[in-house]
Design a protein around this motif. Structure first.
Motif, PDB file in Angstrom:
ATOM      1  N   GLY A  95      35.800  56.202  20.589  1.00 27.50           N
ATOM      2  CA  GLY A  95      36.602  56.321  19.299  1.00 27.50           C
ATOM      3  C   GLY A  95      36.406  55.223  18.221  1.00 27.50           C
ATOM      4  O   GLY A  95      35.975  54.032  18.939  1.00 27.50           O
ATOM      5  N   PHE A 128      34.308  61.897  13.271  1.00 24.15           N
ATOM      6  CA  PHE A 128      35.671  61.247  13.343  1.00 24.15           C
ATOM      7  C   PHE A 128      36.604  62.112  12.625  1.00 24.15           C
ATOM      8  O   PHE A 128      36.442  62.894  11.781  1.00 24.15           O
ATOM      9  N   ALA A 163      41.970  58.746  13.210  1.00 26.73           N
ATOM     10  CA  ALA A 163      41.545  57.396  13.920  1.00 26.73           C
ATOM     11  C   ALA A 163      41.690  56.177  13.132  1.00 26.73           C
ATOM     12  O   ALA A 163      41.659  55.128  13.852  1.00 26.73           O
TER      13      ALA A 163
END
Ligand code: F6R
Length: 614
Positions: free
Chosen positions: A399, A243, A247
């Motif tokens: 995501g 990640f 995000a």
């Protein structure tokens, strides 16, 4: 559920732990606590309710008491005992020297407790975790070594745990242990981190070790040692975390849920980009490891999942059966388990899960594995327990989804299921080439059609406001959109707490119609296709009982215009792909109703994003 964070290094631990916990609140948010440990002093702070309550208490603290550079923290989703301050973690032994935070359930805590009480342990909370605190403290008295104490204690525990444990007498180390609950160790420079999930530490490091089941780790500021269940020192790979910190930002949206709803056109593009080049090219699914021979033998498919993922599976049944004629059963994981399910080596079992951690689905997959079925996992977490159980893995790459209510992950699940159905269809003996190319063509138009809906949500907002005071809601649809009705109802109830139920439209007259009057909104999903006229008739029946009718449709002719009190017109789309478009309207409706009602949209009461208990 529950989130744990540990830090040991040079910085003030409290800041890192609180920040980390704020990124783990999706795992539970009914109470929280931290322990800050320095030479011969341990300060513990706990609060019921959201993490902010804990932050407020800590804010009032004497600076010296919170200056420690090591500590552990926890955010809780209650399993044993009310969400009170006493039941909040960390828990300790009688004298407060041994401190523990725990994610999971100690199943044999009731067997262990009487023995510990006999030895003089004084239990303050109603939790299962406190048993582990006393048990490890007793082992520590004997062994005088925290690592050895934990290694010995975990052998006596049944159930699931991710632990972080400290002892006042050795503030230079944190012991972490794992079984059936996620745990990672973030590797820093002169500092190390422990966490249930990546978001808690991604701001500080991109390197981590995934702790496996039955391993115990000794974490110091400048070293990490991992031991297997026999106490042997082993080396786990240091992996790069997937990640980006970005995000975790709302990017100007009021809530993560709204941001994630708006991300869906890109989620679709992302899901299709490497798989469908154009409607005539064969689909590319490199991750699916089914040989031609194996594919030819599949005579039955079972889809197992929970909640929103289950609804994606139900759409999958329609699509797979339509394109491949292979029979598909879809079942809630919690119902699949503990009965003699009929599966064998020619059955393909598909587990769908955003988190890849859902305990019900994990147990169901284990059961299917024992029958030698091929296991395909469709998940948003390539690093999850479920992904590791897969024979084939289809990562949905949505995501990170922060909002507890699933939106973009549902979309990504749908898209990957469409792709998989096409893949299966292309590998059947007599593929329906026209049907396959039509569906590919429609899928490729989806992002721009989603954008049309998302670029102008005024009408949906007005409808949401108009119906936000309703006590109940009914969602109806037929065929492939029946799962959309279920998912729309689930979204509404979980974030607005309005009682909402999804029905096959034809079932209305078999009972639910008794509830209809002028106070009951009925939302009907009507797509121009085989069942359109049938749903229209069911709408007429509802209207005749004075229900308020909301239509979500891609087609209304002149003569039916007045049937609906309100309508959302969506772009033209084929029946088979329409669930992916309709759902966005229902997500927005649920979001705006909850928002008008002032609900905690991203963290609805009693829920947690990752449900790691059966
Ligand atoms: C609803 C929701 C839940 C999950 C369910 C399964 O918005 O998020 O119903 O879908 O708990 O979770 P996963 O997909 O992680 O297995």
């Amino acid at each position: 559920m529950c989130g744990i964070v540990g830090y040991i290094g040079k910085k003030r631990a409290v800041d890192i732990i609180l920040k980390g916990l704020s990124h783990l609140e999706y795992r539970g948010y009914d109470s929280a606590g931290v322990a800050l440990v320095s030479t011969d002093a341990a300060h513990i702070y706990k609060a019921s309710g959201k993490l902010n309550n804990l932050k407020e208490i800590i804010c009032l603290e004497n600076k010296e008491n919170i200056s420690a550079t090591a500590g552990i923290g926890h955010t809780r989703w209650a399993t044993h005992g009310l969400p009170t301050e006493t039941n909040a973690h960390p828990h300790t032994c009688n004298c407060g020297s041994l401190i523990i935070v725990h994610n999971g359930i100690i199943e044999n805590y009731k067997d262990l407790k009487p023995e510990l009480e006999k030895k003089g342990c004084n239990f303050k909370s109603q939790t299962d975790t406190e048993v582990a605190a006393h048990l490890i403290a007793h082992e520590f008295e004997e062994k005088k070594d925290l690592l050895k104490a934990v290694q010995s204690a975990v052998k006596k525990l049944k159930g699931a745990y991710a632990f972080s444990i400290m002892h006042k007498s050795c503030p230079e180390k944190i012991i972490a242990a794992r079984k059936n609950a996620p745990l990672i160790i973030g590797i820093g420079d002169g500092e190390n981190f422990i966490a249930s999930d990546i978001p808690a530490i991604i701001e500080y490091t991109k390197k981590a070790i995934y702790v496996s089941d039955n391993q115990v780790a000794e974490v110091k500021a400048d070293s990490v040692k991992i031991y297997d269940e026999n106490g042997n020192l082993i080396e786990n790979k240091i992996e790069n975390l997937p990640f980006e910190p970005i995000a975790l930002s709302k990017m100007g949206y009021k809530h993560f849920m709204l941001k994630e709803i708006h991300e869906q056109p890109d989620v679709v593009r992302n899901a299709l980009v490497d798989k469908i080049k154009d409607e005539n090219a064969a689909i590319i699914l490199d991750d699916v490891k089914l040989s031609k021979e194996k594919l030819a033998k599949i005579n039955r498919i079972q889809i197992i999942a929970c909640g929103t993922s289950l609804h994606a599976g139900l759409v999958g049944k329609y699509v797979i059966e339509e394109l491949t004629k292979i029979p598909v059963d879809v079942e809630a994981s919690s119902e699949y388990i503990y009965r003699n399910t009929i599966a064998d080596e020619n059955t393909l079992v598909i587990g769908i899960s955003q988190s890849g951690e859902t305990a019900d689905t994990i147990t169901a997959i284990k059961q299917a594995k024992e029958k030698n079925s091929h296991i395909l996992i469709i998940t948003n977490r390539k690093d999850s327990a479920m992904a590791r159980m897969a024979d084939s893995l289809l990562p949905i790459n949505a995501g990170i989804e922060v909002s507890v209510a699933a939106t973009k992950s549902y979309m990504a699940q749908l898209l990957n299921i469409y792709c998989f159905a096409i893949y299966l269809a292309e590998h059947t003996k007599n593929p329906d080439v026209k049907a396959i190319s039509d569906i590919k063509k429609e899928l490729l138009t989806l992002p721009s059609k989603l954008e049309i809906i998302l670029n102008d949500t005024k009408n949906i907002q007005n409808i949401s406001k108009k119906y936000s005071n309703s006590k109940d809601f009914i969602f109806i649809a037929r065929g492939i959109n029946y799962p959309s009705a279920l998912e729309g109802a689930l979204k509404l109830k979980e974030i607005s707490y309005i009682n909402a139920t999804g029905y096959p439209a034809g079932e209305l007259k078999h009972g639910p119609i008794a509830m209809l009057d002028e106070t009951m909104p009925v939302l009907a999903i009507l797509n121009k296709g085989v069942v359109y006229d049938k749903v229209l008739s069911n709408c007429e029946e509802a209207k005749a009982r004075q229900a308020k009718l909301i239509g979500v449709t891609n087609f209304i002719d002149e003569k039916h215009k007045n049937l609906f009190d309100d309508a959302v017109i969506i772009p033209e789309i084929s029946d088979i792909v329409s669930p992916a478009l309709n759902i966005v309207v229902l997500q927005l409706l649920a979001y705006h109703i909850a928002e008008y009602l002032g609900k905690d949209v991203d963290q609805p009461r009693n829920l947690a994003k990752s449900v790691t208990v059966e």
